[in-house]
Scaffold this motif. Sequence first.
Motif, PDB file in Angstrom:
ATOM      1  N   ALA A 230       0.836  -1.196   0.000  1.00  0.00           N
ATOM      2  CA  ALA A 230       0.000   0.000   0.000  1.00  0.00           C
ATOM      3  C   ALA A 230       0.873   1.250   0.000  1.00  0.00           C
ATOM      4  O   ALA A 230       1.974   1.253   0.554  1.00  0.00           O
TER       5      ALA A 230
ATOM      6  N   ASP B 200      -0.780   1.058  -6.069  1.00  0.00           N
ATOM      7  CA  ASP B 200      -1.842   1.042  -5.067  1.00  0.00           C
ATOM      8  C   ASP B 200      -2.703   2.295  -5.164  1.00  0.00           C
ATOM      9  O   ASP B 200      -3.940   2.218  -5.144  1.00  0.00           O
TER      10      ASP B 200
ATOM     11  N   ASN C 247      -3.748  -5.774  -1.556  1.00  0.00           N
ATOM     12  CA  ASN C 247      -2.308  -5.721  -1.797  1.00  0.00           C
ATOM     13  C   ASN C 247      -1.675  -7.080  -1.528  1.00  0.00           C
ATOM     14  O   ASN C 247      -1.841  -7.644  -0.454  1.00  0.00           O
TER      15      ASN C 247
END
Length: 321
Positions: free
Chosen positions: A42, A47, A69
Amino acid sequence: MNRRRSIRQLAAVLLGLALPVLAAAPARAQDKTVRIIVPYPAGGNADNIARLFGDALAKKLGQPVIVENKPGGGAMIGAQAAARSPGDGSVLFMAPTAVFVVTPHLRTTPYDAQKDFIPVAKVTSWIPVMVTRKDFPGHTLAEIVAEVKRHPGKYTFGSAGPATMTHLMGELMNQKLGMNTVHVPYKGSADLISEVVSGRIDIAYDSVLVPQVKAGQVQAVASMVALRNPDLPSVPTLKELGTDIDVPNWYGLFVPKGTPQATVDRLGALSRDIVAGLDKDQLGKMSMKADYQGPAEFKAQIARDDALMRDVIQKANIHLE
């Protein structure tokens, strides 16, 4: 006769009970949470882009969309997880160029980049810039190339690490423009900044140095893709300078193989509207620009990029231990 009538009546009752269940099944499938797998931690560009895209997709679909993730293994863990997911439209994969056209030429991957995924849409393009130290003996691309050719092996280019796109861009420039600059790898783009500013490194191909360009600490030469960097609108692209180089640097959306074409087409159409509405300021902070391509066009782009990167890697004899 009465017995047969009773059986028919019972069958009708059972069918009547079954019909609402069968009718409800598609509705439940449509309400299923959609996951976007990102093969990085992240907070990074992949992301951030996935979360911008996912928020917009949730509004379009009217159902939950979450970013999952799965970092590790040079993005291979996340790619493998996405490749093994059901092809029913409930799992999407957001990944950059390297996962599809770089890593497979350097490592044995637990996924087949060409067979295990179906391209849905190119979402954004990263806009790296060719930068030199401030006192480099040359300001234009032509002057820099001429200077490097006069002194083969004298000048260096830095990268964020071996086989990163910042490394491959330097090798591509060497190959296409007949330059001989020496690669100096670092452990990330952040380490590169002070090295170019101090003059210990001559050239870099990245976007992290844009603030230093704006501060007058280094000089920008050209955008490495066919788009000008929004933070440096006066800096031309390589193509505008007459050099036929357009480095692949995209983030794209994919689905696992087996996903029905109708689902791919629907997601592609939704992606077109979503990409058009992505926040330009937020993308600009990542040196990104919305850059949509649909399923067929994106698939063709990947094939071209794959051939280009394979050739660069082989000619530069790049290997990862």
